[in-house]
Write an enzyme that holds these catalytic residues in place. Structure first.
Site: not given
Length: 231
Positions: A107, A111
């Protein structure tokens, strides 16, 4: 595998579902207290809107996520985003592969923990282990203005940008995600990861995470649109 670059500015009256898949009807685990719902994803005013709709005593909260149909492998991801301010929620753009693809968990993350809209967080996972993380300021905060964010993902380094400026880079020799991955955008909430995302407060109204546009430029290509950091 997606080998052609694109820029989606969400000016069509509906989401391009030939490009994007809308998550609907499940959660990613007990850490997520809202269900992915088609009703929480919309296109309006030239923006993709991922909503968080608070639940009631009888119904669980709803939240929005979209996934690129197909996988990408190396290249530059760019987007212009704005978030609301609210504790306990996470607005993200990220790449992912894992159990649903029959692979290990890799990943790459951008964010915004919306309890702190003046910071943007960056991270990677390799085989399920978090590494290479950091954060950078957003000035003005993301609930007051749009900001351009970007990931340049290569075989030897991953570099993150905010408003065209490099703000974080993986160190030399770092272990990096190297599997083809989905490109995803999501907006979700928690009642368990409160040390990280904060506790949710009481509210009744919908919150919207706005994506003005998003683009992908494959590794080796440049300047697919004016203003790209690859130009």
């Amino acid at each position: 595998m997606i080998t052609q670059g694109f820029r989606d500015d969400f000016t069509a009256p509906m989401l391009n579902t030939r490009r994007w898949y809308v998550s609907d009807g499940w959660t990613n685990g007990r850490h997520q207290d809202c269900y992915w719902a088609k009703s929480a994803v919309s296109v309006a005013d030239g923006m993709l809107k991922l909503a968080h709709v608070p639940g009631t005593e009888a119904e669980r909260s709803e939240c929005g996520e979209v996934q690129l149909r197909g996988l990408i492998h190396y290249g530059t991801i760019e987007a212009e985003i704005r978030t609301p301010a609210a504790s306990g929620l996470n607005a993200s753009i990220f790449t992912y592969t894992g159990g649903t693809q029959g692979t290990r968990h890799d990943e790459i993350d951008i964010e915004v923990l919306t309890r702190r809209t003046d910071r943007i967080t960056f991270n990677t996972f390799v085989d399920g282990k978090a590494m290479n993380g950091d954060d950078a300021p957003a000035d003005p905060p993301l609930d007051e203005a749009f900001h351009r964010v970007a990931i340049q993902w290569g075989p030897d380094a991953i570099v993150w940008f905010v408003d065209g400026e490099e703000v974080h880079r993986t160190p030399a020799g770092a272990t990096l995600p190297d599997l083809p991955q989905k490109l995803m955008m999501s907006f979700w909430s928690t009642t368990t990861l409160t040390d990280w995302m904060g506790k949710q407060g009481r509210r009744t109204g919908q919150l919207d995470y706005l994506i003005d546009w998003i683009a992908y430029t494959p590794l080796g290509e440049t300047c697919l649109f004016a203003g790209s950091i690859t130009c």
